[in-house]
Scaffold this motif. Structure first.
Motif, short mmCIF file in Angstrom:
data_model
loop_
_atom_site.label_atom_id
_atom_site.label_comp_id
_atom_site.label_asym_id
_atom_site.label_seq_id
_atom_site.Cartn_x
_atom_site.Cartn_y
_atom_site.Cartn_z
N GLY A 85 0.83 -1.21 0.00
CA GLY A 85 0.00 0.00 0.00
C GLY A 85 0.85 1.25 0.00
O GLY A 85 0.55 2.22 -0.72
N GLY A 86 1.91 1.26 0.79
CA GLY A 86 2.82 2.41 0.83
C GLY A 86 3.49 2.65 -0.51
O GLY A 86 3.61 3.80 -0.96
N ILE A 87 3.92 1.58 -1.14
CA ILE A 87 4.56 1.71 -2.45
C ILE A 87 3.56 2.25 -3.47
O ILE A 87 3.88 3.12 -4.28
N GLN A 88 2.33 1.75 -3.41
CA GLN A 88 1.30 2.23 -4.34
C GLN A 88 1.00 3.70 -4.13
O GLN A 88 0.76 4.44 -5.10
N GLU A 89 1.03 4.16 -2.88
CA GLU A 89 0.77 5.57 -2.61
C GLU A 89 1.86 6.45 -3.21
O GLU A 89 1.60 7.58 -3.61
N VAL A 90 3.08 5.95 -3.26
CA VAL A 90 4.18 6.71 -3.85
C VAL A 90 4.11 6.64 -5.38
O VAL A 90 4.31 7.64 -6.07
N VAL A 91 3.80 5.48 -5.91
CA VAL A 91 3.82 5.27 -7.36
C VAL A 91 2.62 5.94 -8.04
O VAL A 91 2.76 6.45 -9.15
N LYS A 92 1.48 5.96 -7.40
CA LYS A 92 0.27 6.48 -8.04
C LYS A 92 0.43 7.94 -8.49
O LYS A 92 0.12 8.25 -9.66
N PRO A 93 0.91 8.86 -7.63
CA PRO A 93 1.09 10.23 -8.12
C PRO A 93 2.11 10.32 -9.27
O PRO A 93 1.93 11.12 -10.19
#
Length: 140
Positions: free
Chosen positions: A71-79
């Motif tokens: 989830g943390g990685i996705q939060e960084v990658v999404k933007p």
């Protein structure tokens, strides 16, 4: 005929003899002395490695931690993904506009463009990029 038990005893005696012969060699005795001197460090290292292994096992099997990490990685990658999509769509749109346009940009048009903040930003980036490439070429 020699029994199986007698063969095993003879084999064990031979192995013991070989081991004793090895232990009598000075280089083996020196190596054993060094090994014994290092046993506290080796023990400490093994303890640390065991703890590290146990922690890795716990982390690898902890579903909640894995989900939180993903989830943390996705939060960084999404933007970043959204930014890249924005840049790509702007580039496609700019290409379409440029192909449809018949405008001729003359000397005064170029001078006017030089005042554009986005062009200035792009030129500063280009200059910095070229400087870095030049520095790396000198180092390499």
């Amino acid at each position: 005929m020699v029994s199986n038990l007698e063969q095993q005893d003879a084999s064990a005696a031979l192995v013991k003899s070989d081991v004793l012969d090895q232990l009598l060699k000075p280089e083996v005795q020196e190596a054993l002395t060094q090994l014994v001197d290092q046993l506290p460090k080796l023990s400490e290292m093994m303890s640390l490695m065991t703890k590290t292994y146990e922690l890795a096992q716990k982390v690898a099997s902890d579903r909640i931690l894995i989900q939180d990490t993903v989830g943390g990685i996705q939060e960084v990658v999404k933007p970043l993904t959204e930014k890249v999509k924005g840049y790509a769509s702007a580039a496609i749109e700019a290409n379409d506009r440029a192909e449809q346009s018949e405008n001729v940009i003359g000397l005064f048009g170029m001078i006017k463009l030089m005042k554009d903040p986005e062009l200035q930003k792009m030129l500063r980036f280009g200059q910095a990029y070229l400087d870095i490439l030049g520095e790396r070429k000198k180092q390499g």
